[in-house]
Design an enzyme around this catalytic site. Structure first.
Site, PDB file in Angstrom:
ATOM      1  N   ASP A 266       0.810  -1.221   0.000  1.00 19.46           N
ATOM      2  CA  ASP A 266       0.000   0.000   0.000  1.00 19.46           C
ATOM      3  C   ASP A 266       0.843   1.270   0.000  1.00 19.46           C
ATOM      4  O   ASP A 266       0.294   2.376   0.123  1.00 19.46           O
ATOM      5  CB  ASP A 266      -0.928   0.008   1.227  1.00 19.46           C
ATOM      6  CG  ASP A 266      -1.945  -1.119   1.183  1.00 19.46           C
ATOM      7  OD1 ASP A 266      -2.494  -1.368   0.089  1.00 19.46           O
ATOM      8  OD2 ASP A 266      -2.189  -1.759   2.224  1.00 19.46           O
ATOM      9  N   ASP A 267       2.150   1.130  -0.142  1.00 21.33           N
ATOM     10  CA  ASP A 267       3.037   2.286  -0.084  1.00 21.33           C
ATOM     11  C   ASP A 267       2.844   3.210  -1.278  1.00 21.33           C
ATOM     12  O   ASP A 267       2.877   2.766  -2.440  1.00 21.33           O
ATOM     13  CB  ASP A 267       4.491   1.805  -0.037  1.00 21.33           C
ATOM     14  CG  ASP A 267       5.462   2.960   0.073  1.00 21.33           C
ATOM     15  OD1 ASP A 267       5.578   3.509   1.177  1.00 21.33           O
ATOM     16  OD2 ASP A 267       6.070   3.320  -0.950  1.00 21.33           O
ATOM     17  N   VAL A 268       2.665   4.497  -0.998  1.00 21.26           N
ATOM     18  CA  VAL A 268       2.429   5.476  -2.059  1.00 21.26           C
ATOM     19  C   VAL A 268       3.641   5.585  -2.982  1.00 21.26           C
ATOM     20  O   VAL A 268       3.508   5.698  -4.210  1.00 21.26           O
ATOM     21  CB  VAL A 268       2.084   6.852  -1.455  1.00 21.26           C
ATOM     22  CG1 VAL A 268       1.997   7.908  -2.546  1.00 21.26           C
ATOM     23  CG2 VAL A 268       0.771   6.776  -0.685  1.00 21.26           C
ATOM     24  N   TRP A 308      11.610   2.090  -5.027  1.00 26.39           N
ATOM     25  CA  TRP A 308      11.698   3.337  -4.261  1.00 26.39           C
ATOM     26  C   TRP A 308      12.881   4.170  -4.729  1.00 26.39           C
ATOM     27  O   TRP A 308      12.794   5.389  -4.833  1.00 26.39           O
ATOM     28  CB  TRP A 308      11.883   3.033  -2.778  1.00 26.39           C
ATOM     29  CG  TRP A 308      10.638   2.662  -2.028  1.00 26.39           C
ATOM     30  CD1 TRP A 308       9.346   2.834  -2.439  1.00 26.39           C
ATOM     31  CD2 TRP A 308      10.568   2.065  -0.722  1.00 26.39           C
ATOM     32  NE1 TRP A 308       8.475   2.378  -1.477  1.00 26.39           N
ATOM     33  CE2 TRP A 308       9.200   1.902  -0.416  1.00 26.39           C
ATOM     34  CE3 TRP A 308      11.525   1.646   0.192  1.00 26.39           C
ATOM     35  CZ2 TRP A 308       8.777   1.339   0.784  1.00 26.39           C
ATOM     36  CZ3 TRP A 308      11.113   1.086   1.393  1.00 26.39           C
ATOM     37  CH2 TRP A 308       9.752   0.938   1.684  1.00 26.39           C
TER      38      TRP A 308
END
Length: 312
Positions: A266-268, A308
Site C-alpha cells: 500500500d506504499d504510495v 523506491w
C-alpha cells in the site's frame, strides 16, 4: 586470536577492520543512496566516506566506513581509546554487516529482475545497491510511525528532533555524532514529554512511548518476530500493537528483520514508481500490483526497495 567464524566474517588490518563484500555490491551506489536523505541525524557523509556512531553493549564508538578496492569495506575507529577490545570490534563489524545487508546473495534477484519489465531499469541503474537496513527494532518501528501520513522531508525533521532531544551524542575530532534513543530511554517518559520536545501529534507520541515500554519490558523482540514462522504471522504480531498498521509492519519486517517477502504493497512511493516506470496515467490498483509482482516471490522486499530508489 581470531576464531574461524571471525576469519570468514571480518579481518583485522592493524587497528582497522576489513569487511569483505559480495561481488554484487557497490559502495558508490550505497553512498549515493544515503546521500539522498534530507536532514539525516544518524550518519554523516564526507569526501566519499561514511561516519557513524555505533553502540556495542554499553560502549559508544564512532567509525569511518570507506571502500577498499571494491572488495572490502574499511572500518576505521575515530579517536577510540580501546580498539583492541574483541567485543567492540566484533559488535561494530556485525552492525556494519547487517546495516549494508552483506549476507544476502543478490545474484538470483538480479537474474529475475533482468526479465521483469518493472525492475529491469532499476537494477541496471543501481546495480550493487543494498537494502540499507535499520538493525535496531525500536528505531525501525519509530521511523515507520514517524513517517505515517506525512512527507519524507518532515519525517526527517521529526526524527532529528527525537534523536537530539532523547538520544545520546558522542564527540570525535570536534564533530558530534548521535545515537538513536533506546526503548529503555523512552519507556519512562510520557507522550506529553515528547510533544513538549517538538514532536508530532499526540497520538504518534503515545505510540512511540507505548512501543518503547513494550520492547523495554521484553514483550517484543527481533527474535520473537523471526520465530513467528512467516511474514504473515510476524505482521499479525506487529499490527496488534497500537499505532502499527500493515504498512508500518511490513516496513519494519523489510528494513529490520530482513524478511525477503515483506511487501508494503500500500506504499504510495511504490505506486508512484510503478506508475512512472509503466507510463501510466494513474496509480495502479492493488490487484494490478499483485499481477505485476507475481514473479517476485521471496524478493518482494528488494523489488520494493529498488523501485523506491527510482524516486528517491
Amino acid at each position: 586470536m581470531q576464531t574461524a567464524a571471525e576469519i570468514t566474517f571480518w579481518h583485522n588490518d592493524g587497528s582497522d577492520i576489513l569487511l569483505p563484500v559480495p561481488a554484487e555490491f557497490s559502495f558508490a551506489e550505497n553512498y549515493n543512496h544515503l546521500s539522498t536523505a534530507t536532514n539525516e541525524a544518524l550518519y554523516t557523509l564526507r569526501s566519499g566516506k561514511i561516519y557513524k556512531a555505533i553502540a556495542v553493549g554499553d560502549r559508544d564508538t564512532v567509525v569511518e566506513i570507506s571502500d577498499e578496492d571494491g572488495t572490502h569495506l574499511r572500518i576505521v575507529f575515530i579517536e577510540e581509546p580501546d580498539t583492541d577490545s574483541p567485543e567492540l570490534r566484533e559488535g561494530v563489524a556485525r552492525y556494519v554487516h547487517d546495516w549494508f545487508d552483506l549476507g544476502t546473495d543478490l545474484a538470483p534477484f538480479y537474474e529475475m529482475a533482468q526479465n521483469d519489465p518493472l525492475l529491469k531499469q532499476a537494477v541496471e541503474s543501481f546495480y550493487g545497491l543494498r537494502n540499507m537496513g535499520i538493525p535496531d527494532l525500536y528505531e525501525a518501528i519509530c521511523w515507520g510511525i514517524l513517517g505515517q501520513q506525512i512527507n519524507l522531508g518532515f519525517a526527517y525533521t521529526l526524527k532529528r528532533r527525537f534523536v537530539e532531544n532523547f538520544g545520546r551524542s558522542i564527540v570525535r575530532e570536534g564533530e558530534t555524532y548521535w545515537l538513536f534513543p533506546t526503548a529503555e530511554r523512552i519507556a519512562p517518559l510520557t507522550a506529553a514529554d515528547l510533544s513538549a520536545a517538538g514532536m508530532t501529534t499526540g497520538k504518534k507520541c503515545e505510540y512511540l512511548v507505548d512501543t518503547a515500554r513494550l520492547i523495554a519490558g521484553g514483550g517484543l523482540t527481533k527474535e520473537q518476530l523471526l520465530q513467528a514462522g512467516s511474514v504473515k504471522q510476524a505482521e499479525k504480531m506487529l499490527i496488534n500493537i497500537r499505532g502499527i498498521g500493515p504498512w508500518t509492519a511490513h516496513y519494519v519486517l523489510m528494513r529490520c528483520l530482513r524478511m525477503p517477502d515483506a511487501f508494503p504493497i500500500d506504499d504510495v512511493g511504490l505506486h508512484l514508481s510503478i506508475k512512472h516506470v509503466l507510463g501510466l496515467d494513474a496509480k495502479p490498483s492493488k490487484e494490478r500490483i499483485l499481477e505485476l509482482s507475481a514473479g517476485w516471490t521471496l524478493w518482494e522486499s528488494y523489488a520494493t526497495f529498488y523501485l523506491w530508489r527510482l524516486l528517491y
